[in-house]
Scaffold this active site. Structure first.
Site, short mmCIF file in Angstrom:
data_model
loop_
_atom_site.label_atom_id
_atom_site.label_comp_id
_atom_site.label_asym_id
_atom_site.label_seq_id
_atom_site.Cartn_x
_atom_site.Cartn_y
_atom_site.Cartn_z
N HIS A 67 0.83 -1.21 0.00
CA HIS A 67 0.00 0.00 0.00
C HIS A 67 0.87 1.26 0.00
CE1 HIS A 67 -2.13 3.12 2.50
NE2 HIS A 67 -3.00 2.97 1.52
N GLU A 70 2.18 1.83 -3.40
CA GLU A 70 1.12 2.41 -4.25
C GLU A 70 1.12 3.94 -4.11
OE1 GLU A 70 -2.93 3.95 -3.40
OE2 GLU A 70 -3.03 1.82 -2.85
N HIS A 71 1.16 4.42 -2.87
CA HIS A 71 1.21 5.87 -2.65
C HIS A 71 2.43 6.50 -3.33
CE1 HIS A 71 -1.69 7.25 0.63
NE2 HIS A 71 -2.09 6.04 0.33
N GLU A 143 -4.01 8.30 7.37
CA GLU A 143 -4.97 7.40 6.72
C GLU A 143 -5.31 6.23 7.66
OE1 GLU A 143 -3.68 5.75 2.96
OE2 GLU A 143 -5.57 4.70 2.63
#
Lengths: 428, 405
Positions: A67, A70-71, A143
């Site tokens: 993840h 991905e960022h 987040e």
């Protein structure tokens, strides 16, 4: 290009594997305005232990790195932001990471060639620096904290944590605030080189385009880049015992009413069979827990459930669970009824008429989902992980028999049922 | 009135009923309970399970009900989604579905206390459960505070007290003497619809009409000073919400410029708030701005690092300030124009979005094609956004903050 035709849906799928190994699926839909493009790698939060490309020793990486990557994919070497650049084509850009994959996508109604070229280019341009990694840790920490404030998210992972002892499904896709602090630029490169090789990726386009023209664009783009030959990726997943981690856990949160989840750990299978079992379980659960059942009506009248009551299945590589979620004033009373019903399912003589009705209803819902290009595209990628093409789903639903229902019901073992409860926090 | 969106594009047919009445805070709770009572049971379907079973027989048809506020109206939407009868090869499906919908609305010789009690409980639990979503809850609290004593500030579902106060006698009377008699019904059909089907709908819903009335919510109040309210909860992240008034509504010449202003400020990932608060200062994960053109109001909402709340407020103020003092570049404006145009076109691919567009246009008494809308967007100049910025007045800052941080 290989061509798959589905006359009953009036749909055609084109498929080609490029020289570098990239698998391309094209689903033209000329009566739509937009195009929905998804570039997906078979790399998700599960993939924490693997042998890096061209190495021979296994590495263990921090939870949440897929993840995080991905960022960071959006940072470009010329200091521009790929999200911003992709938006400048007038398209909507996005990305998401799940247990088993990471997808980069856009939808748009013009500049499709330009946007597509850029999508391929930015995902194929890794650029990670220590300072940008540090900055991202701040954003992702927020987040993760935001998710921590969502009770439903806590319930979902809570019940998975109760059921799974070793399988990485017991950790959130994004990792934890602690685990992401261990991520470094070097680790990101290691993961990137291994999992973002074209042979581990799939490009899917659905919508208004010409399949030949678009394939040419993709081929020309890929021909400009050189990739070494990739051998199959060696991944390690801890052996998951059959038993559960714990039968009960609870936390406190500022919720207005207690929240109950009941999870049942099931035997995982893979491929098409896993999908069939998954659908069979959904029908079984509908037959005994949906809003047209006697039990539902009774629980509603007794004040034990409300509209939040729902059931679901989670079927992933090496993990399979079914779960019920409910807000309830009386956790114990509701648990007793639901667990009793779950355990008794294997002894029930199933009503054929109800079975047929739920099957038909499932078929209808599936057809409805084909309205949106997003759900076709997402569904397509999801089912592909089970080696199934989305338009074959109706056939699989049709093939489910009462014997299948009986067979899956027997898998429910009272020793593999767990409860996870969120209680309202006592005010200070 | 019957609106038809004939298209072969979708695999479903949507039959949507819109019941329109003037919004008043006295009837919010009643009108939210009403559709739930309608779909709980009818003369023909004597229990919830019988009714849901019928939906399953209609190939898993989907029945949705919703009560919403649009400007000065309260609108009850009852929508049935069925698969295109041609796909499931069942030509009686449409008529079956329509008779079912007719029964849901009109098949009520009586209502019962125990059903009302159940629906009241479910609604109250739903109202309370909304507080679990702290992002949404914080935005609702901002609305409560900023629009105190205005119609806009009342929650569409009513309060817990309002719902509790509804009794069976009032409910029956409201259904019979208000809802059935005074609500205006519009029917919207969408999908692969035949002429025979339209005629059949006309026969079934004879009372469908539409009279135009002004929909915009003109109520407002003077801002003497910015209200600043902090509440605490056991959460991990501060939820920062800021409300503004511009008084620019649909009928204002600056309307389209305002939509673009919102897009450039916080509507997209290329917007200033996202780029500065999130990307530059890494203060948050989400930050967005929204614009309500029925009322002329704007909201910014974000979940920010609890220790850097003041910095976040400061950066947001600076960005809003810049939008009202410094001309936006043509290039930046163009990004927002293209994003908006793309959204307009993409919406044409969604059955629900097309339907909303049609209905909104009906309420607003406008009839613009997508191309006309695009031309209006393209004509906006940087200076128009500056004018919008000047009209924006900060009204209320609401923070749901982390307890004991």
């Amino acid at each position: 290009m290989n061509k798959l035709v589905y006359p009953s849906f009036n749909e055609t799928i084109f498929h080609e594997v490029l020289d570098n190994g990239l698998s391309v699926y094209l689903i033209p839909k000329r009566d739509y305005h937009k195009v929905f493009a998804t570039f997906t790698t078979n790399y998700g939060s599960f993939d924490q232990s693997f042998v890096p490309i061209n190495k021979d020793k296994k590495v263990n990486q921090p939870a949440g790195i897929a993840h995080f990557l991905e960022h960071k994919m959006f940072a470009m070497p010329d200091k521009t932001d790929a999200f911003e650049k992709l938006s400048s084509f007038g398209v909507n850009a996005n990305a998401y990471t799940s247990f088993d994959r990471t997808s980069y996508l856009f939808s748009g109604t013009k500049n499709i060639e330009g946007a597509l070229n850029y999508l391929l280019d930015y995902v194929q341009t890794p650029y990670f620096t220590p300072s940008s990694v540090k900055k991202e840790q701040g954003i992702i920490a927020e987040e993760l904290k935001m998710y921590q404030d969502y009770p439903n998210q806590r319930m979902f992972y809570g019940i998975l944590k109760n059921l799974y002892q070793k399988h990485p499904i017991n950790t959130e896709v994004g990792g934890t605030v602690d685990s992401i602090m261990k991520i470094t630029a070097k680790k990101l490169y290691q993961a990137y080189e291994t999992f973002y090789h074209p042979s581990n990726m799939v490009l899917t386009l659905v919508g208004n385009f010409d399949e030949n023209e678009i394939l040419t664009v993709i081929k020309e783009n890929q021909a400009k880049k050189t990739y070494g030959k990739a051998s199959p990726i060696v991944r390690f997943m801890k052996n998951e015992p059959k038993g559960i981690e714990k039968a009960y856990d609870e936390i406190e949160m500022p919720v207005v009413m207690p929240k109950l989840s009941i999870g049942v750990k099931l035997a995982p299978v893979s491929g098409k069979q896993a999908l069939k079992d998954d659908l069979a379980f959904s029908i079984l659960m509908d037959m005994y827990f949906s809003n047209s059942t006697k039990l539902y009506e009774k629980l509603l009248t007794q004040g034990l459930i409300n509209d939040s009551f729902e059931h679901t299945t989670v079927q992933e590589d090496g993990a399979f669970m079914l779960a019920i979620f409910a807000d309830t004033k009386d956790v114990d009373a509701l648990s007793d009824v639901l667990i009793k019903q779950l355990v008794n399912l294997k002894r029930k003589k199933h009503d054929e008429q109800a079975f047929t009705r739920y099957k038909r209803s499932m078929l209808g819902s599936f057809v409805m989902s084909l309205n949106s290009l997003e759900s076709i595209s997402m569904g397509f990628t999801r089912y592909l992980a089970n080696d199934v093409i989305i338009y074959d789903i109706p056939e699989i639903i049709e093939s489910i028999t009462l014997e299948d229902i009986d067979r899956v019901a027997k898998q429910i073992n009272s020793k593999r049922i767990s409860r996870y409860v969120i209680k309202p926090q006592k005010k200070n | 009135m019957i609106l038809v969106d004939q298209t072969k594009k979708f695999k479903t047919v949507l039959i949507t009923l819109k019941f329109k009445a003037k919004a008043s805070k006295e009837t919010f709770a009643l009108r939210t309970l009403l559709p739930s009572m309608l779909r709980a049971k009818t003369n023909q379907y004597k229990s919830r399970s019988e009714l849901n079973l019928k939906l399953e027989q209609l190939y898993g048809a989907n029945l949705q009900t919703q009560t919403s506020k649009m400007g000065v109206f309260n609108i009850i939407t009852v929508q049935l989604k069925i698969t295109n009868p041609a796909i499931v090869k069942d030509q009686s499906l449409f008529e079956d579905a329509l008779s079912f919908l007719n029964e849901v609305i009109y098949g009520h010789d009586n209502f019962y206390q125990k059903d009302l009690d159940l629906e009241k409980r479910l609604l109250i639990e739903e109202i309370r459960a909304k507080e679990n979503d702290k992002t949404r809850h914080a935005l609702s609290r901002l609305t409560d505070i900023m629009f105190e004593n205005e119609l806009y500030g009342y929650r569409t579902s009513g309060t817990k007290e309002d719902v509790n106060a509804v009794n069976l006698k009032d409910f029956k009377e409201y259904y019979k003497n208000e809802f059935l008699v005074k609500d205006e019904l519009q029917v919207i059909l969408s999908g692969d619809i035949t002429n025979e089907e339209v005629l059949f709908v006309k026969k079934n819903f004879k009372q469908a009409v539409f009279t135009h009335e002004d929909v915009l919510d003109l109520e407002s109040k003077e801002i003497n000073e910015v209200k600043s309210i902090v509440e605490f909860d056991q959460i991990q992240q501060s939820k920062l919400n800021i409300g503004y008034r511009s008084e620019i509504r649909y009928n204002d010449p600056l309307y389209t410029a305002t939509v673009l202003f919102n897009a450039a400020l916080g509507g997209y990932v290329h917007s200033r708030l996202f780029l500065n608060v999130r990307e530059k200062h890494s203060l948050c994960y989400y930050i967005s701005s929204i614009y309500d053109a029925y009322k002329g109001t704007h909201f910014i909402y974000s979940g920010v690092d609890k220790n850097r709340l003041e910095l976040a407020k400061q950066v947001i103020d600076e960005e809003v300030q810049k939008m009202s003092t410094i001309l936006i570049s043509e290039k930046e404006l163009e990004l927002s124009k293209q994003a908006l145009i793309n959204d307009l076109k993409e919406a044409e691919d969604s059955q629900g979005a097309r339907l909303n567009r049609k209905y909104n246009q009906l309420l607003l008494n406008v009839d613009k094609t997508i191309d006309e809308q695009i031309q209006t967007i393209l004509a906006i100049k940087p200076n128009d956004l500056l004018e919008v910025g000047k009209r924006l007045k900060k009204d209320t800052v609401f923070v749901l903050d982390v307890e004991n941080k």
